[in-house]
Design a protein around this motif. Structure first.
Motif, mmCIF file in Angstrom:
data_model
loop_
_atom_site.group_PDB
_atom_site.id
_atom_site.type_symbol
_atom_site.label_atom_id
_atom_site.label_comp_id
_atom_site.label_asym_id
_atom_site.label_seq_id
_atom_site.Cartn_x
_atom_site.Cartn_y
_atom_site.Cartn_z
ATOM 1 N N VAL A 299 0.834 -1.200 0.000
ATOM 2 C CA VAL A 299 0.000 0.000 0.000
ATOM 3 C C VAL A 299 0.872 1.255 0.000
ATOM 4 N N VAL A 300 1.900 1.259 0.839
ATOM 5 C CA VAL A 300 2.797 2.411 0.912
ATOM 6 C C VAL A 300 3.493 2.627 -0.429
ATOM 7 N N ALA A 301 3.934 1.532 -1.061
ATOM 8 C CA ALA A 301 4.608 1.636 -2.353
ATOM 9 C C ALA A 301 3.697 2.289 -3.395
ATOM 10 N N GLN A 302 2.415 1.877 -3.416
ATOM 11 C CA GLN A 302 1.478 2.459 -4.374
ATOM 12 C C GLN A 302 1.194 3.925 -4.046
ATOM 13 N N TRP B 26 -3.386 10.497 -3.499
ATOM 14 C CA TRP B 26 -3.540 9.034 -3.496
ATOM 15 C C TRP B 26 -4.806 8.714 -2.718
ATOM 16 N N ALA B 27 -5.743 8.034 -3.358
ATOM 17 C CA ALA B 27 -6.999 7.660 -2.714
ATOM 18 C C ALA B 27 -6.845 6.331 -1.991
ATOM 19 N N LYS B 28 -7.277 6.283 -0.766
ATOM 20 C CA LYS B 28 -7.117 5.100 0.082
ATOM 21 C C LYS B 28 -8.091 3.991 -0.336
ATOM 22 N N PRO B 29 -7.576 2.749 -0.523
ATOM 23 C CA PRO B 29 -8.475 1.625 -0.777
ATOM 24 C C PRO B 29 -9.304 1.297 0.463
ATOM 25 N N GLU B 30 -10.388 0.625 0.276
ATOM 26 C CA GLU B 30 -11.239 0.201 1.381
ATOM 27 C C GLU B 30 -10.462 -0.704 2.330
ATOM 28 N N GLY B 31 -10.699 -0.516 3.637
ATOM 29 C CA GLY B 31 -10.114 -1.398 4.643
ATOM 30 C C GLY B 31 -8.705 -1.052 5.070
#
Length: 479
Positions: free
Chosen positions: A6-9, A139-144
């Motif tokens: 997640v951090v990489a993306q 950067w938009a956060k994915p669900e969860g």
């Protein structure tokens, strides 16, 4: 997804597509996530900052609900400085550049917090600067995904200079600048009253506070014993480059830069026969000015047809007030006035000296300008205490070519005494340094020794470092 992925993306997205203020309205999603502000070269220069690596963002933040609402609705919006961390950080570093004036977040009910807002004109200038100099990536956060952990990891990686937390660095300059504006805003709340009528509310000075101060610059100058007719007062302005192309000064100018700037005057607009003593002040908010130095005019060089050059030497008078005495400059159209005029200007504040914490000997690396401040400036009292308590082996590096000089402060001199000599004349009596430009020197401590150490042991340690750094053959040591 694991946190590392997640951090990489997030890092990829924050380094990717960027939007201007105009484009951000329709590009930035209404979703939680992280955002990064990037500045152009002029933005970094205006802020007095330098990037640690190519394409470093100035600021990274998080939006728990809506990136669009946080960035467009708050950070880029005029009137929202009191609610925007990034706007307050920008304002703190641009206060002179944009002539900003801090006010309480709520003038009618000042809360005494560390936050502040700006007057309407200044807030507008800040927005215009942001629109011109900054772009935004998101950067938009994915669900969860828990946003806080991603933000922490990204900040540790990018270390943006306008962030105060989670970056592993003290950011003392930014903290002091923000604290100064917060203090100014709180004092402003006691200097104004609100007058309402006709459906409008305007802020106006309290007439009871417009009375002359009971303590003036003339009272302070009386301590020096210098007759007022032998004094002029000069209030510099922060101008990076003048219309004629000459360099100006800015909020982070060194003492040497300010001295050189003061010593050179144009052929017109300055006193034909300036007196012996010059009281030099630096600009503050509005009409405020802060005492920098009192200089003695030792004479003018023969004119060269382009500039007037004066030999100026600092004097000790009022040295306890340098950097602390704040006056109200009473001649808005004049940048210099005679001493008899300046004597009437009220002293608004004698600021407390905020101490600079000693970083420890293992982290002590300073340039020549800072060394000069360390040996005389009240904020470095803790440094002088530490340096005066030990002896040891030190290193001077000429940053112009990387050559080293290894020296010692033995039982006859402490580190402070030895370094004071370098701050005074640049060479401390060392033959290998006399032909060098001391302004290029960098100072550090190689080994701290107990003051009771035997002279033979001190010499042995010094010899070891000379050998290890090869400072005799390829450095600046002559023995």
């Amino acid at each position: 997804m694991d946190l590392e992925s997640v951090v990489a993306q997030a890092l990829i997205d924050l380094a990717g597509v960027r939007s201007t203020r105009h484009d951000a309205d329709h590009r930035v999603p209404k979703a939680p996530g992280l955002y990064a502000f990037y500045g152009d070269d002029q933005a970094w220069s205006d802020l007095g900052l330098s990037p640690s690596f190519d394409d470093q963002p100035l600021y990274v933040g998080k939006a728990e609900k809506s990136l669009n609402g946080r960035d467009i609705g708050t950070h880029f919006s005029t009137g929202k400085t009191g609610s925007s961390t990034v706007r307050r950080s920008l304002a703190a570093l641009l206060v002179a550049e944009l002539d900003l004036v801090a006010v309480p977040r709520n003038v009618a009910n000042p809360d005494g917090s560390a936050n502040f807002s700006l007057d309407s004109a200044g807030d507008e200038r800040l927005s215009e600067w942001m629109d011109k100099r900054l772009v935004l990536a998101t950067w938009a956060k994915p669900e969860g995904i828990v946003l806080n952990g991603v933000e922490t990891a990204v900040l540790e990686r990018l270390r943006p200079p306008l962030n105060l937390d989670k970056v592993g660095e003290p950011r003392e300059r930014l903290r002091r600048a923000r604290a100064a504006l917060a203090t100014a805003s709180r004092s402003r709340s006691t200097d104004t009253v609100t007058i309402s009528g006709g459906g409008t509310s305007v802020e106006t000075p309290d007439p009871t506070l417009l009375k002359a101060s009971t303590f003036t610059l003339g009272d302070a100058l009386a301590r020096t014993g210098i007759p007022l007719n032998e004094i002029i007062a000069i209030r510099h302005a922060y101008v990076k480059v003048h219309e004629d192309g000459d360099s100006g000064i800015h909020a982070d100018s060194t003492d040497d830069e300010i001295l050189n700037y003061t010593s050179t005057q144009s052929l017109t607009g300055f006193a034909k026969e300036p007196p012996r003593y010059w009281v030099i002040l630096l600009p503050g908010q509005g009409a405020r000015a802060r005492l920098w130095r009192i200089m003695e005019n030792l004479g003018e060089a023969p004119p060269n047809g382009q500039r007037r050059t004066f030999a100026l030497n600092p004097v000790e008078q009022l040295s306890d007030l340098t950097g602390r005495c704040v006056i109200q400059w009473g001649s808005p159209r004049a940048w210099w006035v005679h001493g008899t005029t300046a004597a009437k200007y009220p002293i608004l504040d004698i600021a407390d000296v905020e101490p600079e914490p000693f970083p420890g000997f293992d982290h002590l690396v300073i340039d020549h300008d800072r060394l000069q401040a360390v040996v005389r400036d009240p904020v470095y009292a803790a440094w002088r205490t530490a340096l005066s308590s030990v002896i040891g082996i030190y290193l001077i590096t000429d940053t112009s070519d990387g050559r080293h000089y290894v020296g010692k402060a033995d039982g006859h001199e402490t580190l402070l005494q030895r370094w004071t000599a370098y701050a005074t004349n640049g060479h401390g009596g060392n033959v290998g340094l006399k032909q060098r430009d001391a302004t290029k020197f960098r100072y550090s401590v190689l080994r701290v020794l107990d003051p009771s150490s035997a002279e033979a042991d001190i010499n042995a340690v010094e010899k070891h470092y000379k050998d290890a750094l090869d400072s005799r053959r390829h450095g600046l040591n002559e023995n």
